[in-house]
Enzyme design. Structure first.
Site, PDB file in Angstrom:
ATOM      1  N   SER A 249       0.811  -1.216   0.000  1.00 20.96           N
ATOM      2  CA  SER A 249       0.000   0.000   0.000  1.00 20.96           C
ATOM      3  C   SER A 249       0.845   1.268   0.000  1.00 20.96           C
ATOM      4  CB  SER A 249      -0.940  -0.055   1.192  1.00 20.96           C
ATOM      5  OG  SER A 249      -2.041   0.753   0.943  1.00 20.96           O
ATOM      6  N   HIS A 390      -7.679  -5.731   0.645  1.00 25.95           N
ATOM      7  CA  HIS A 390      -6.463  -4.908   0.682  1.00 25.95           C
ATOM      8  C   HIS A 390      -5.582  -5.373   1.833  1.00 25.95           C
ATOM      9  CE1 HIS A 390      -4.119  -1.263   0.112  1.00 25.95           C
ATOM     10  NE2 HIS A 390      -4.229  -0.965   1.404  1.00 25.95           N
TER      11      HIS A 390
END
Ligand code: GTR
Length: 413
Positions: A249, A390
């Site tokens: 990320s 995620h």
């Protein structure tokens, strides 16, 4: 697993392919004089030109090593992880004076290693102690984002030990013959809009000869990764020519920026790095340039905000950042439920880096279509989209380890 959810994640975002405005990507091979790069030799100059565009328009300046950089071993345990690993903790001190700002590196190496081993390196979100329950890991003392178990009033306590073991797969790495080097990103700059005031962009402004606003939080994190590499180069048990840089990320964005500037990183892995990482900025899908600049103004330089309304005006796009990894092996990964990061945009970022890999007679990604879920593709440039959210998990690590095995010709086991 806890993850950051910015206010902007609530903002309406486009998730409809049909509503993506037509765009044209800048050609990474097109030189300023209008001619096209045709050889890997010519690429060297073009590479610097593109790197400079990213500095000016996106991530800011990247200073070199600070004078007086010092490595101090804080602890060594050669019986860590039930005797399977050596654990070292090292203060990387950004100056001669012991009170200079510093970053603490946590290093694990397989105890069986007979020769220098390849290492995965990367920054962590909540402190080194979250990587494993190993009680010997030092707790960070600085600011940590609230949210995880064991972080209260922005300070980590023992309850945060092992909070993100799933994200690091340390035992698996060790058993496959790899080391792990990690550091807490907040040692470089606390991740909030005011973080620069106490981070290295301020504390090292004099020694680096750079004003805080000339670079960015992502720049500061990336700079720290290069200092980690400086340390790894001095460690006899580490094969510094086989360091695979990983990041998830926002830390995937930092990893890409670090590896763009610092070619000592032999493999680069972008896990769900999304906007400002592997995903094309020109696609208005999920997070956009405007949204990321609004939620996280400190991540990029002020200039980047000029492209909020129209990313088509950017002289670069993220495929060019990925192209800066060439000819090194690059792995880009997405997750199905991580539409915010725009999986297709990440795939296309990797795909459009291909012409640069081809200058080196490397195929690049080698596929035309996005693969099915959990079907990794590619060789020197690899890609997968995994099921789930995620995150970076065991499945992702399996692929990265296989990838490293392939490109490092199997670790010294
Ligand atoms: C989100 C942000 C993304 C990504 C993510 C993360 O809030 O919008 O760009 O960086 O955080 O770091 O988990």
């Amino acid at each position: 697993n806890f993850c950051f959810l910015p206010a902007s994640a609530q903002m309406p975002a486009n998730y409809d392919e049909d509503k993506i405005k037509p765009y044209q990507l800048p050609d990474p091979l097109r030189m300023e004089n209008g001619k096209t790069v045709t050889s890997s030799k010519q690429w060297e100059k073009q590479r610097i030109a593109i790197l400079n565009l990213f500095k000016t328009h996106v991530y800011g300046a990247m200073p070199g090593k600070v004078a007086g950089l010092t490595f101090r071993t804080l602890s060594v345990d050669s019986m860590a992880l039930d005797g399977k690993a050596i654990r070292k903790q090292i203060a990387v001190i950004f100056g001669k004076d012991a009170n200079s700002p510093k970053m603490e590196v946590l290093l694990y190496l397989p105890v069986e290693a007979k020769s220098p081993v390849p290492v995965f390196a990367g920054l962590n979100f909540y402190g080194n102690q979250t990587v494993h329950t190993d009680p010997g890991i030092n707790l960070p003392t600085g600011w940590i984002a609230n949210g995880p178990t064991g972080v209260e009033n922005n300070i980590a306590n023992v309850a945060s030990r092992g909070f993100q073991t799933e994200r690091w797969q340390l035992e698996e790495l060790i058993s496959r013959g790899y080391g792990l080097a990690t550091a807490y990103y907040g040692d470089l700059e606390p991740d909030h809009a005011e973080g620069w005031k106490t981070g290295i962009r301020t504390t090292l402004a004099k020694s680096l000869g750079l004003q805080a606003q000339e670079w960015s939080a992502i720049g500061a994190w990336a700079w720290g990764l290069s200092r980690m590499m400086d340390y790894l180069e001095t460690e006899p048990l580490v094969n510094a020519r086989q360091v695979a840089l990983t990041g998830h990320s926002r830390l995937g964005k930092a990893a890409l920026w670090a590896a763009a500037n610092d070619t000592r990183f032999a493999i680069v892995i972008s896990n769900n790095s999304g906007e400002g990482g592997a995903a094309l900025a020109r696609r208005n899908y999920g997070e956009t340039v405007e949204v990321i600049n609004t939620s996280f103004p400190h991540w990029f330089v002020a200039k980047f905000k000029e492209y909020n309304k129209d990313p088509n005006q950017l002289p670069v796009d993220q495929h060019m950042l990925l192209a800066l990894m060439a000819p090194r092996p690059l792995y880009v990964a997405s997750a199905v439920e991580d539409q915010w990061a725009d999986p297709k945009g990440e795939f296309l970022g990797a795909k459009h880096a291909e012409p640069v890999y081809q200058l080196f007679n490397k195929k690049g990604l080698g596929v035309v279509q996005m693969p099915d879920v959990n079907q990794p593709v590619g060789d020197v440039v690899a890609y997968h989209i995994r099921s789930g959210k995620h995150d970076i998990n065991a499945y992702d690590w399996q692929q990265y380890l296989n990838f490293a095995d392939r490109h490092f010709n199997n670790p010294a086991k």
